[in-house]
Design an enzyme around this catalytic site. Sequence first.
Site, mmCIF file in Angstrom:
data_model
loop_
_atom_site.group_PDB
_atom_site.id
_atom_site.type_symbol
_atom_site.label_atom_id
_atom_site.label_comp_id
_atom_site.label_asym_id
_atom_site.label_seq_id
_atom_site.Cartn_x
_atom_site.Cartn_y
_atom_site.Cartn_z
ATOM 1 N N ARG A 1 -24.520 -42.503 -12.415
ATOM 2 C CA ARG A 1 -24.584 -41.904 -11.068
ATOM 3 C C ARG A 1 -26.027 -41.961 -10.586
ATOM 4 O O ARG A 1 -26.944 -41.516 -11.286
ATOM 5 C CB ARG A 1 -24.060 -40.459 -11.071
ATOM 6 N N ARG B 1 -14.774 -31.515 -3.754
ATOM 7 C CA ARG B 1 -14.263 -30.258 -3.191
ATOM 8 C C ARG B 1 -12.813 -30.359 -2.745
ATOM 9 O O ARG B 1 -12.049 -29.393 -2.886
ATOM 10 C CB ARG B 1 -15.164 -29.808 -2.032
ATOM 11 N N HIS C 1 -25.913 -39.355 -15.908
ATOM 12 C CA HIS C 1 -26.280 -38.696 -14.639
ATOM 13 C C HIS C 1 -27.756 -38.973 -14.347
ATOM 14 O O HIS C 1 -28.643 -38.382 -14.965
ATOM 15 C CB HIS C 1 -26.039 -37.199 -14.770
ATOM 16 N N CYS D 1 -19.696 -29.100 -11.901
ATOM 17 C CA CYS D 1 -20.069 -27.976 -12.761
ATOM 18 C C CYS D 1 -19.102 -26.827 -12.537
ATOM 19 O O CYS D 1 -18.779 -26.484 -11.398
ATOM 20 C CB CYS D 1 -21.469 -27.473 -12.406
ATOM 21 N N HIS E 1 -29.237 -36.645 -8.125
ATOM 22 C CA HIS E 1 -29.299 -35.233 -7.720
ATOM 23 C C HIS E 1 -30.544 -34.488 -8.185
ATOM 24 O O HIS E 1 -30.530 -33.279 -8.356
ATOM 25 C CB HIS E 1 -28.036 -34.488 -8.195
ATOM 26 N N ALA F 1 -21.529 -32.077 -15.262
ATOM 27 C CA ALA F 1 -22.770 -32.469 -15.930
ATOM 28 C C ALA F 1 -22.822 -31.753 -17.273
ATOM 29 O O ALA F 1 -22.852 -30.522 -17.330
ATOM 30 C CB ALA F 1 -23.965 -32.077 -15.064
ATOM 31 N N TYR G 1 -32.085 -34.544 -11.061
ATOM 32 C CA TYR G 1 -32.180 -34.159 -12.469
ATOM 33 C C TYR G 1 -33.108 -35.126 -13.211
ATOM 34 O O TYR G 1 -33.676 -36.029 -12.615
ATOM 35 C CB TYR G 1 -30.773 -34.015 -13.071
ATOM 36 N N PRO H 1 -17.494 -35.441 -10.773
ATOM 37 C CA PRO H 1 -17.991 -34.411 -11.694
ATOM 38 C C PRO H 1 -18.322 -33.119 -10.957
ATOM 39 O O PRO H 1 -18.949 -33.148 -9.902
ATOM 40 C CB PRO H 1 -19.263 -35.052 -12.272
HETATM 41 C C1 LIG Z 1 -18.756 -26.985 -7.470
HETATM 42 C C2 LIG Z 1 -19.430 -28.325 -7.516
HETATM 43 C C3 LIG Z 1 -20.077 -28.715 -8.664
HETATM 44 C C4 LIG Z 1 -20.686 -29.973 -8.753
HETATM 45 N N1 LIG Z 1 -21.243 -30.380 -9.936
HETATM 46 C C5 LIG Z 1 -21.671 -31.659 -10.064
HETATM 47 C C6 LIG Z 1 -22.041 -32.161 -11.327
HETATM 48 O O1 LIG Z 1 -21.951 -31.489 -12.359
HETATM 49 N N2 LIG Z 1 -22.504 -33.437 -11.391
HETATM 50 C C7 LIG Z 1 -22.591 -34.232 -10.274
HETATM 51 O O2 LIG Z 1 -23.017 -35.378 -10.381
HETATM 52 N N3 LIG Z 1 -22.215 -33.775 -9.060
HETATM 53 C C8 LIG Z 1 -21.730 -32.532 -8.945
HETATM 54 N N4 LIG Z 1 -21.256 -32.104 -7.731
HETATM 55 C C9 LIG Z 1 -21.241 -33.035 -6.585
HETATM 56 C C10 LIG Z 1 -19.878 -33.723 -6.468
HETATM 57 O O3 LIG Z 1 -19.613 -34.542 -7.595
HETATM 58 C C11 LIG Z 1 -19.786 -34.592 -5.196
HETATM 59 O O4 LIG Z 1 -20.699 -35.640 -5.299
HETATM 60 C C12 LIG Z 1 -20.047 -33.791 -3.917
HETATM 61 O O5 LIG Z 1 -19.425 -32.528 -3.949
HETATM 62 C C13 LIG Z 1 -19.557 -34.560 -2.685
HETATM 63 O O6 LIG Z 1 -18.170 -34.829 -2.783
HETATM 64 P P1 LIG Z 1 -17.062 -33.968 -1.959
HETATM 65 O O7 LIG Z 1 -17.438 -34.044 -0.502
HETATM 66 O O8 LIG Z 1 -15.751 -34.648 -2.259
HETATM 67 O O9 LIG Z 1 -17.126 -32.553 -2.448
HETATM 68 C C14 LIG Z 1 -20.675 -30.837 -7.621
HETATM 69 C C15 LIG Z 1 -20.047 -30.416 -6.453
HETATM 70 C C16 LIG Z 1 -19.416 -29.190 -6.387
HETATM 71 C C17 LIG Z 1 -18.691 -28.804 -5.112
#
Ligand SMILES: Cc1cc2nc3c(=O)[nH]c(=O)nc-3n(C[C@H](O)[C@H](O)[C@H](O)COP(=O)(O)O)c2cc1C
Length: 374
Positions: free
Chosen positions: A229, A322, A176, A25, A179, A57, A181, A23
């Site tokens: 999560r 990412r 969710h 944002c 994090h 989210a 929340y 997920p």
């Molecule tokens: C731009 C962005 C937005 C994110 N928004 C959410 C979100 O809405 N909900 C959530 O649980 N995690 C969110 N995350 C965390 C990611 O889901 C993930 O757990 C975190 O980036 C680590 O994974 P990665 O190393 O593959 O980026 C977000 C991460 C990024 C980079």
Amino acid sequence: MPSLFDPLTLRGTTFVNRAWLAPMCQYSAQDGTPDDWHLVHLGARATGGFGLLLTEATAVVPEGRISPQDTGLWNDEHVAAWRRITDFVHARGALVGVQLAHAGRKASTYRPFSAGHGTVPVDEGGWATVGPSASAFPGYAAPRALTRDEVAAVPEQFAAATRRALEAGFDVVEVHAAHGYLLHQFLTPLANERDDEYGGSLENRARLTVETVDAVRAAWPQDRPLLVRLSATDWRPDGLSTADVAAVARELAGHGVDLVDVSTGGAAPAEIPVAPGYQVPAAREVRETSGLPVSAVGLLDDPHRAARVVRDGDADVVMVARGALRDPMWPLRAAHELGVDLVTQPVAEPSADVDLAAVRATGYQPQYARGAWR
Ligand SMILES: Cc1cc2nc3c(=O)[nH]c(=O)nc-3n(C[C@H](O)[C@H](O)[C@H](O)COP(=O)(O)O)c2cc1C
């Protein structure tokens, strides 16, 4: 042991592989309504071969948005806007889940690429936040503590959004509870100073998450998977440990949760030893303690590392965030690098002569299935 590109079945749903979009944002919605940006974000990754896409989210009530630009699922306009996106994803043979969220004391914040920092004031489109207690996340405005009746109403807010998720065509719901929340704010001693049945012991602090899961499960068809999560550590000696969170996951196993999406952190500032795979040991511990399937996330976009996580039994699924922003086709590239024959024949338009169920049974994404159609 299964491999990253083996299918996974949870309840009545089979995912073509174990490479899922985490997920994220997008900070791009108006009044909670997803638009073309969200269609392209999820649509591109649907054609990229992810077995499941998770939305950002998505707030169950307006005041539950992290930023004013977050998506929501609290009215019929949202249902229609999401339906357009889920239809597009399904026509490409992929599956899509909605991450349902309430940001609590971390709501009403500026989006990351904005000039402002911290809480958006009311006269700029922000709102007064709520939380388990009146204590603020450092740098943010102090929330108002929810009354007992308001706490008891939260599960129904998630359930109402779950019913709309069904109408909107989602295949999966993820609650969710990570994090920092709202649900995590109740779980962690770092944000919960309540003295009623929602505060104090771990069992009490977990009560709102359990009640929310029960309400969502009751509103969601029995054959569709429910994910949660969790932040499997607060990375602080005064916060939640992985053993605490694994015990909560074990409890949730008895309440109809099908997979725990294991992340970490977010309740309060902490020193986090970020490195490739840094959350994998927590995923493994939650998996072992709870007996539930888990996903691992966090710097797992090296395909060989991702494949090892599944092959070694650390997790059942790998989520990529990412890495998927850099490369929407991450699963197809990973499959290629791992020597898995996945990419063959892109189809721009779904056509009536394609039997999606039959193609999916072969373990391929329909739009790339070899020889399924001319
Ligand atoms: C731009 C962005 C937005 C994110 N928004 C959410 C979100 O809405 N909900 C959530 O649980 N995690 C969110 N995350 C965390 C990611 O889901 C993930 O757990 C975190 O980036 C680590 O994974 P990665 O190393 O593959 O980026 C977000 C991460 C990024 C980079």
